[in-house]
Design a protein around this motif. Structure first.
Motif, PDB file in Angstrom:
ATOM      1  N   GLU A 171     -11.430   1.017   3.497  1.00 30.90           N
ATOM      2  CA  GLU A 171     -12.105   0.992   2.202  1.00 30.90           C
ATOM      3  C   GLU A 171     -12.656  -0.397   1.898  1.00 30.90           C
ATOM      4  O   GLU A 171     -13.746  -0.535   1.330  1.00 30.90           O
ATOM      5  N   HIS A 172     -11.908  -1.431   2.280  1.00 26.31           N
ATOM      6  CA  HIS A 172     -12.355  -2.808   2.053  1.00 26.31           C
ATOM      7  C   HIS A 172     -13.590  -3.110   2.906  1.00 26.31           C
ATOM      8  O   HIS A 172     -14.582  -3.673   2.407  1.00 26.31           O
ATOM      9  N   SER A 214       0.805  -1.224   0.000  1.00 27.48           N
ATOM     10  CA  SER A 214       0.000   0.000   0.000  1.00 27.48           C
ATOM     11  C   SER A 214       0.839   1.276   0.000  1.00 27.48           C
ATOM     12  O   SER A 214       0.277   2.373  -0.061  1.00 27.48           O
ATOM     13  N   ASN A 242      -6.635   1.374   3.613  1.00 28.29           N
ATOM     14  CA  ASN A 242      -7.176   0.407   2.658  1.00 28.29           C
ATOM     15  C   ASN A 242      -8.050  -0.638   3.338  1.00 28.29           C
ATOM     16  O   ASN A 242      -8.974  -1.180   2.726  1.00 28.29           O
ATOM     17  N   LYS A 270     -15.730  -0.518  -0.634  1.00 29.76           N
ATOM     18  CA  LYS A 270     -15.363   0.424  -1.690  1.00 29.76           C
ATOM     19  C   LYS A 270     -14.225  -0.071  -2.576  1.00 29.76           C
ATOM     20  O   LYS A 270     -14.098   0.358  -3.728  1.00 29.76           O
ATOM     21  N   SER A 271     -13.355  -0.926  -2.043  1.00 27.65           N
ATOM     22  CA  SER A 271     -12.240  -1.469  -2.834  1.00 27.65           C
ATOM     23  C   SER A 271     -11.719  -2.735  -2.178  1.00 27.65           C
ATOM     24  O   SER A 271     -12.036  -3.024  -1.015  1.00 27.65           O
ATOM     25  N   LEU A 272     -10.920  -3.484  -2.922  1.00 29.13           N
ATOM     26  CA  LEU A 272     -10.347  -4.729  -2.428  1.00 29.13           C
ATOM     27  C   LEU A 272      -8.965  -4.459  -1.850  1.00 29.13           C
ATOM     28  O   LEU A 272      -8.125  -3.831  -2.503  1.00 29.13           O
ATOM     29  N   HIS A 273      -8.735  -4.902  -0.626  1.00 32.24           N
ATOM     30  CA  HIS A 273      -7.433  -4.679  -0.004  1.00 32.24           C
ATOM     31  C   HIS A 273      -6.361  -5.508  -0.713  1.00 32.24           C
ATOM     32  O   HIS A 273      -6.604  -6.659  -1.091  1.00 32.24           O
ATOM     33  N   PRO A 274      -5.154  -4.948  -0.904  1.00 33.50           N
ATOM     34  CA  PRO A 274      -4.106  -5.685  -1.628  1.00 33.50           C
ATOM     35  C   PRO A 274      -3.443  -6.798  -0.826  1.00 33.50           C
ATOM     36  O   PRO A 274      -2.748  -7.638  -1.403  1.00 33.50           O
TER      37      PRO A 274
END
Length: 326
Positions: free
Chosen positions: A297-298, A131, A294, A302-306
């Motif tokens: 957000e996950h 990240s 992140n 809202k988004s996929l964590h890396p």
């Protein structure tokens, strides 16, 4: 969730990693708050809670995990306890972030992953370099084919023994029962996970390990070779008894090269037919800032964590292969 719709975190193991690197990141992320910490030493737990303005502290992990005001748990204890605590968090039905390495071996990591996967619970692994802006810039170069087709990645990491190593003072990073690969488990895991993020999953890995200094029970010198699923080859050497610290990564492509450090805030360098580009990108004071952001957000969808359980599991497999455990 509380009435303010904040996600309330509990931290297991409020040691040095949580003082600056991670703890404040959870406290400073909007929509998050740290409501409880746990450490077996009551005085140290109370001191941490007071200094960081955390409302509650525990000496029992079970009490923190079972606290109805704790929505999610961050496990920041040594890796030999990760599986025990993570399985309890999964049983409690709460999201979890586990410090790296995920566990001392692949099989324990697999058990953790299965527990959360079967319950459809979010599981994050603290490989926060995925990240960080400096490494996202490198990934951008690679995605833009700035060095053409990637052929090979090479990493050398070395450091001298520290005072604890020389004195024989107990340290989880040098205890073969907790970290069989020694500092490799703690440090190399960051780099290998990052390389998978940058270049794709690894399909095979091998290694040679030894203990050159005889200062502790874990290994202190490791050589590794691997190949990614896209046929990019890789090699690494890690020596923890050298005369000086060195941290150098080189990614070779068909039309150029990228150079950087995994741990040091050295410039990231791109060399290709257009010349040399050198960028200084500082890490944030609280280095897990973007990793934790992140996570938010996950959890909000809202988004996929890396860095999830699946990727952390893969890194554990690669580590075991290099250490010859499989």
């Amino acid at each position: 969730m509380n009435n303010n719709n904040k996600i309330r975190w509990g931290i297991l193991g409020c040691g040095s990693v949580t003082e600056i690197k991670s703890g404040p990141a959870y406290q400073n992320t909007g929509g998050f708050e740290v409501v409880a910490v746990m450490r077996r030493d009551k005085e140290k737990a109370a001191d941490y809670a007071k200094r960081h303005s955390v409302p509650k502290f525990y000496t029992s992990a079970e009490d923190l995990i079972g606290d109805k005001e704790v929505d999610a748990v961050y496990i920041a204890t040594p890796p030999d306890s990760h599986k025990y605590y993570a399985l309890k968090v999964a049983d409690a039905g709460k999201p979890c972030c586990v410090e790296k390495p995920m566990a001392p071996n692949y099989l324990d990591s697999l058990e953790i992953h299965k527990a959360f996967n079967e319950r459809n619970l979010p599981l994050f692994i603290a490989y926060y370099r995925r990240s960080l802006p400096r490494f996202l810039r490198i990934k951008q170069w690679l995605d833009e084919d700035a060095i053409g087709e990637v052929r090979h990645i090479r990493w050398h990491l070395s450091k001298p023994p520290n005072e604890l190593d020389l004195s024989g003072t107990p340290n989880w990073r040098t205890d073969a029962k907790i970290a069989p690969g020694g500092y490799f488990d703690d440090l190399a895991s960051h780099g290998l996970d990052l390389f998978v993020f940058l270049l794709g999953e690894i399909k095979e890995a091998y290694g040679i390990t030894t203990n050159q200094m005889g200062l502790y029970s874990a290994k202190d010198a490791i050589l590794g070779q691997w190949i990614h699923k896209n046929s990019i080859t890789g090699s690494g050497s890690w020596n923890f008894g050298s005369h000086q610290r060195e941290d150098k990564v080189e990614i070779y492509g068909s039309r150029g090269k990228i150079m950087f450090s995994v741990f040091d805030e050295a410039p990231i360098v791109l060399i290709n037919s257009l010349g040399e580009e050198k960028l200084e990108i500082e890490n944030p004071k609280h280095i897990q800032k973007f990793h934790v952001a992140n996570i938010k957000e996950h959890l909000l969808g809202k988004s996929l964590h890396p860095s999830l359980g699946e990727s952390g599991l893969h890194t554990s497999w690669v580590m075991d292969r290099i250490l010859g455990k499989q």
